[in-house]
Motif scaffolding. Structure first.
Motif, short mmCIF file in Angstrom:
data_model
loop_
_atom_site.label_atom_id
_atom_site.label_comp_id
_atom_site.label_asym_id
_atom_site.label_seq_id
_atom_site.Cartn_x
_atom_site.Cartn_y
_atom_site.Cartn_z
N SER A 189 22.15 49.27 -4.72
CA SER A 189 21.19 48.89 -4.36
C SER A 189 20.25 48.37 -3.14
CB SER A 189 20.11 49.93 -4.52
OG SER A 189 19.35 49.55 -5.16
N ASP A 190 20.46 47.12 -3.33
CA ASP A 190 19.82 46.50 -2.40
C ASP A 190 20.66 45.61 -1.21
OD1 ASP A 190 17.46 45.54 -4.33
OD2 ASP A 190 19.27 45.26 -5.81
N ARG A 191 21.82 46.00 -0.88
CA ARG A 191 21.93 45.90 0.04
C ARG A 191 21.93 46.48 1.58
NH1 ARG A 191 28.76 46.63 -1.48
NH2 ARG A 191 27.62 48.77 -2.94
N PHE A 192 22.01 45.84 2.31
CA PHE A 192 21.61 45.90 3.98
C PHE A 192 23.48 46.90 4.65
CE2 PHE A 192 18.31 43.57 2.71
CZ PHE A 192 17.58 43.72 3.55
N ARG A 193 22.98 48.68 5.28
CA ARG A 193 24.27 48.92 6.00
C ARG A 193 23.88 47.49 7.78
NH1 ARG A 193 25.07 55.00 7.02
NH2 ARG A 193 26.50 53.57 8.11
N LEU A 194 24.74 46.86 8.00
CA LEU A 194 24.77 46.21 8.93
C LEU A 194 25.44 46.36 9.99
CD1 LEU A 194 23.47 43.22 9.21
CD2 LEU A 194 25.94 42.23 8.90
N TYR A 195 24.64 46.07 11.21
CA TYR A 195 24.83 46.22 12.60
C TYR A 195 25.10 45.32 13.69
CZ TYR A 195 24.65 50.90 10.68
OH TYR A 195 24.77 52.36 10.33
N ARG A 196 25.96 44.87 14.18
CA ARG A 196 26.02 44.29 15.05
C ARG A 196 26.44 44.28 16.90
NH1 ARG A 196 29.29 38.66 13.03
NH2 ARG A 196 27.65 38.69 12.08
N PHE A 197 26.02 43.71 18.30
CA PHE A 197 25.72 43.97 18.98
C PHE A 197 26.27 42.89 19.46
CE2 PHE A 197 24.69 43.48 23.49
CZ PHE A 197 24.44 44.77 24.05
N TYR A 198 27.46 43.01 20.20
CA TYR A 198 27.91 41.92 20.80
C TYR A 198 27.47 41.61 22.20
CZ TYR A 198 30.90 41.29 16.95
OH TYR A 198 31.46 41.35 15.74
N HIS A 199 26.89 40.52 22.86
CA HIS A 199 26.68 39.93 24.45
C HIS A 199 27.87 39.38 25.05
CE1 HIS A 199 22.49 40.71 23.55
NE2 HIS A 199 22.62 39.64 22.68
N SER A 200 28.37 40.20 26.60
CA SER A 200 29.41 39.43 27.46
C SER A 200 29.16 38.05 27.23
CB SER A 200 28.94 39.56 28.95
OG SER A 200 27.50 38.86 29.55
N ASP A 201 28.26 37.29 26.75
CA ASP A 201 28.36 35.78 27.01
C ASP A 201 28.90 34.78 25.65
OD1 ASP A 201 26.56 36.24 25.51
OD2 ASP A 201 25.55 34.54 26.49
N GLY A 202 29.65 36.60 24.72
CA GLY A 202 29.74 35.71 23.78
C GLY A 202 29.08 35.86 22.73
N SER A 203 28.06 35.70 22.57
CA SER A 203 26.78 36.16 21.59
C SER A 203 26.98 37.17 21.11
CB SER A 203 25.32 35.06 22.11
OG SER A 203 25.17 36.20 23.14
N SER A 204 25.68 37.17 20.45
CA SER A 204 25.64 38.51 19.09
C SER A 204 24.00 38.48 18.75
CB SER A 204 26.94 38.79 18.24
OG SER A 204 26.87 37.77 17.09
N LYS A 205 23.91 39.49 18.57
CA LYS A 205 23.19 39.84 17.85
C LYS A 205 23.54 40.99 15.98
CE LYS A 205 20.89 42.50 20.76
NZ LYS A 205 19.52 43.31 21.62
N ASP A 206 22.36 40.86 14.91
CA ASP A 206 22.66 41.49 14.06
C ASP A 206 21.23 42.35 13.62
OD1 ASP A 206 24.78 40.47 13.59
OD2 ASP A 206 24.46 39.18 12.32
N TRP A 207 21.89 43.57 13.29
CA TRP A 207 21.13 44.09 12.80
C TRP A 207 21.57 45.28 11.36
CZ3 TRP A 207 20.36 49.54 12.01
CH2 TRP A 207 18.90 50.24 12.02
N GLY A 208 20.09 45.34 10.52
CA GLY A 208 20.64 45.49 8.98
C GLY A 208 19.41 46.76 8.47
N ILE A 209 20.03 47.32 7.77
CA ILE A 209 18.69 48.09 7.39
C ILE A 209 18.93 48.49 6.23
CG2 ILE A 209 19.95 50.55 8.66
CD1 ILE A 209 17.30 51.49 8.62
N ARG A 210 18.03 49.48 5.11
CA ARG A 210 18.05 49.17 3.81
C ARG A 210 16.97 50.21 3.21
NH1 ARG A 210 17.30 44.63 -0.32
NH2 ARG A 210 15.26 44.94 -0.28
N VAL A 211 17.00 51.38 2.07
CA VAL A 211 16.11 52.06 2.14
C VAL A 211 15.25 51.68 0.45
CG1 VAL A 211 15.04 54.49 1.59
CG2 VAL A 211 16.16 54.06 3.59
#
Length: 252
Positions: free
Chosen positions: A8-30
């Motif tokens: 239950s301590d795990r996050f659902r993780l999502y990633r957004f990829y930018h056109s320049d090859g970099s990325s950012k993450d977003w995780g969520i958990r209750v």
């Protein structure tokens, strides 16, 4: 939730990829206490944390996820995220494991000898005779404090490699230091004794110059003077009391 990490301590993780090859993450958990925790930031960096009440239950949880999906975020799976924002496949270690290990300060010593020495070598016999003599001095002056010296001597005949090494801790007291300094002063040719602090500062066999090494054990030159004089680390003071009496008698 307990001290250990669970599924239950795990996050659902999502990633957004930018056109320049970099990325950012977003995780969520209750959380088990009903709060909603989010982790977000540049991939590979320390993720920021946001904690808010979960007012609308699962609806709010899924709504936030859908918003990210609509923006182009891709679902990566469920992961652990530690206190530093690092994404992990397995549970992070307890926070106590991240505390720095504080090592006890020490003085490093080494007795080195010529590589081709044998048990029948006259130089070794001379060396053993010297440490035996130094040991006798301690037995005479401080018989109750010779355990370290006895252990040192018992290890010497079985030389392996180029010598023996060790560390002096504060709890060992000043006796081992004085013994090794005396040995350093009179060690035969073919042997050498080195003493250094943990900062790699060499300690000589000149006791008067090594007040800092003595202070490491909470003592001073004057406090160790009797045994130091017996070991030859200090020149014995002249007893002038008799001379002064004789001079005074000359006036009468």
């Amino acid at each position: 939730m307990g001290d250990g990490m669970t599924a239950s301590d795990r996050f659902r993780l999502y990633r957004f990829y930018h056109s320049d090859g970099s990325s950012k993450d977003w995780g969520i958990r209750v959380n088990i206490d009903g709060t909603l925790i989010r982790k977000y930031g540049k991939t590979g960096s320390r993720l920021n944390t946001s904690v808010t009440p979960l007012n609308s239950g699962q609806t709010t949880f899924q709504k936030l996820i859908n918003q990210k999906l609509n923006k182009g975020y891709q679902y990566l799976g469920e992961f652990y995220i530690d206190d530093n924002g690092k994404v992990l496949d397995s549970p992070p270690l307890p926070s106590t494991a991240h505390q720095p290990i504080i090592l006890e300060p020490y003085i490093y010593w080494r007795v080195k000898h010529i590589s081709n020495i044998s048990i029948h070598d006259p130089v070794l016999k001379q060396y053993l005779k010297i440490i035996g003599h130094l040991s006798d001095i301690f037995v005479t002056h401080m018989p109750e404090q010779t355990e370290w010296i006895k252990a040192f001597i018992s290890s010497q005949p079985a030389f392996e490699g180029n010598g023996t090494t060790g560390k002096l801790l504060k709890t060992d007291g000043v006796i081992p230091l004085l013994f090794l300094m005396a040995l350093k002063k009179c060690v035969p040719v073919g042997f050498s004794v080195s003493l250094t602090t943990e900062d790699f500062i060499a300690i000589s066999d000149q006791l008067k110059l090594e007040t800092q090494a003595l202070s490491f054990f909470g003592t001073t030159v004057e406090q160790v003077r009797p045994i130091a004089e017996a070991l030859g680390l200090l020149v014995k003071r002249l007893d002038l009391s008799g001379i002064q009496t004789e001079v005074a008698d000359c006036y009468f």
